[in-house]
Design an enzyme around this catalytic site. Structure first.
Site, mmCIF file in Angstrom:
data_model
loop_
_atom_site.group_PDB
_atom_site.id
_atom_site.type_symbol
_atom_site.label_atom_id
_atom_site.label_comp_id
_atom_site.label_asym_id
_atom_site.label_seq_id
_atom_site.Cartn_x
_atom_site.Cartn_y
_atom_site.Cartn_z
ATOM 1 C CD GLU A 99 -3.666 -2.656 7.135
ATOM 2 O OE1 GLU A 99 -2.503 -2.790 6.759
ATOM 3 O OE2 GLU A 99 -4.371 -1.683 6.830
ATOM 4 N N GLY A 128 1.933 2.284 10.623
ATOM 5 C CA GLY A 128 2.834 3.439 10.492
ATOM 6 C C GLY A 128 3.507 3.856 11.790
ATOM 7 C CB SER A 151 4.865 -1.557 12.029
ATOM 8 O OG SER A 151 4.371 -0.242 12.239
ATOM 9 N N GLY A 171 2.835 -1.125 4.274
ATOM 10 C CA GLY A 171 2.807 0.292 3.927
ATOM 11 C C GLY A 171 4.211 0.822 3.728
ATOM 12 N N GLY A 172 4.776 1.428 4.753
ATOM 13 C CA GLY A 172 6.074 2.106 4.664
ATOM 14 C C GLY A 172 7.165 1.280 3.996
ATOM 15 C CG ASN A 216 -1.741 1.253 1.336
ATOM 16 O OD1 ASN A 216 -1.851 2.010 0.370
ATOM 17 N ND2 ASN A 216 -2.340 1.481 2.496
ATOM 18 C CG HIS A 238 -6.074 1.684 4.840
ATOM 19 N ND1 HIS A 238 -5.670 2.653 5.730
ATOM 20 C CD2 HIS A 238 -5.019 0.840 4.685
ATOM 21 C CE1 HIS A 238 -4.420 2.402 6.097
ATOM 22 N NE2 HIS A 238 -4.001 1.303 5.477
ATOM 23 C CD GLU A 291 -3.322 5.468 6.453
ATOM 24 O OE1 GLU A 291 -3.293 5.574 5.211
ATOM 25 O OE2 GLU A 291 -2.367 5.002 7.108
ATOM 26 C CE LYS A 297 0.148 3.621 4.720
ATOM 27 N NZ LYS A 297 -0.154 3.739 6.119
HETATM 28 C C1 PEP Z 1 -0.938 0.180 5.804
HETATM 29 O O1 PEP Z 1 -1.032 1.361 5.539
HETATM 30 O O2 PEP Z 1 -1.790 -0.588 5.385
HETATM 31 C C2 PEP Z 1 0.182 -0.264 6.633
HETATM 32 C C3 PEP Z 1 0.144 -1.467 7.117
HETATM 33 O O3 PEP Z 1 1.204 0.631 6.853
HETATM 34 P P1 PEP Z 1 2.605 0.341 7.592
HETATM 35 O O4 PEP Z 1 3.159 -0.937 7.050
HETATM 36 O O5 PEP Z 1 3.451 1.526 7.265
HETATM 37 O O6 PEP Z 1 2.303 0.221 9.059
#
Ligand code: PEP
Length: 245
Positions: A161, A167, A206, A227-228, A10, A90, A92, A12
């Site tokens: 999640e 994040g 994460s 994500g990151g 993802n 999601h 967010e 983002k």
């Molecule tokens: C996400 O945005 O779905 C996510 C899991 O982000 P991160 O891996 O950065 O925590």
């Protein structure tokens, strides 16, 4: 637990044409023993070469099929741009765009009727976990979909999640994640045991190259939503490699 893991990225509101190039280059050497999904910003979807090494997904879609909805993207539009999956619900989007369980269901319906596979994101906030409400929150998020359209979950991927892990650099422990994934599977089995056995349940929050292996050895973790770390091509590749059968 399904045989082949799915690793979903993802991006983002990040990325660039240069990142498309770097990630697609990295993934060319990936074997077919893991499924990879990349969800970039929608403007980048059509810039990915068609490949057997990954599928593409949108990060959101409209609950409408088309028409006068300025700024929105329909399922048909993201399919034309190359997507075969879409992230739905999601945290967010639930938090910053006030998406409710009802809206999430409408988006899932749009996705499935157009032929997209929804990745339904569910999970509890830190307060909900501290109040020991994790299972209640997840049960409600799943039941909202099942109650309105029982057929949708069978056609979806689920991403657990925990909001407090997204994040933050603080992943759930493999044991915490496994406990909740097993709960999700039991919930699905209440609706339909065949669906529970086959639906992939990803962990997100994460995930990185250092912690993914321990997560992937858990019985009910069928992959990850990243994500990151998905913005770093070499690290993302390492995560995909760790998920090979
Ligand atoms: C996400 O945005 O779905 C996510 C899991 O982000 P991160 O891996 O950065 O925590």
């Amino acid at each position: 637990m399904t045989a082949k893991k799915l690793i979903a990225a993802n991006w983002k509101m990040n990325g660039s044409l240069a990142l498309v190039e770097a990630v697609t280059q990295q993934l060319t050497s990936l074997s077919s023993s893991v499924d990879v999904l990349i969800c970039p910003p929608a403007t980048l979807l059509a810039h990915f070469p068609v490949s057997q090494h990954y599928s593409l997904g949108a990060q959101n879609l409209s609950e409408h099929s088309g028409g006068a909805y300025t700024g929105e993207l329909s399922a048909a539009l993201v399919i034309e741009a190359g997507a075969s999956y879409v992230l739905v619900g999601h945290s967010e989007r639930r938090q910053y765009f006030a998406e409710t369980d009802e809206l999430v269901c409408l988006k899932m319906q749009q996705a499935v009727s157009a032929g997209l596979t929804p990745v339904l994101c569910i999970g509890e906030t830190l307060t909900e976990r501290q109040q020991e409400n994790t299972e209640q929150v997840i049960a409600k998020q799943l039941a909202a979909v099942y109650a309105s359209h029982p057929e949708l979950l069978a056609k979806s991927v689920i991403a657990y999640e925990p909001v407090w892990a997204i994040g933050t650099g603080e992943s759930a422990t493999p044991e915490q994640a496994q406990t909740t994934h097993a709960f999700i599977r039991r919930q699905l089995a209440q609706f339909d045991s065949a669906v529970a056995a086959k639906v992939r349940i990803l962990y997100g929050g994460s995930v990185n190259a250092a912690n993914c292996q321990a997560l992937f050895t858990q019985a009910d973790i069928d992959g990850a939503l990243v994500g990151g770390a998905s913005l770093k091509p070499a690290e993302f590749m390492q995560i995909c490699q760790s998920a090979k059968e």
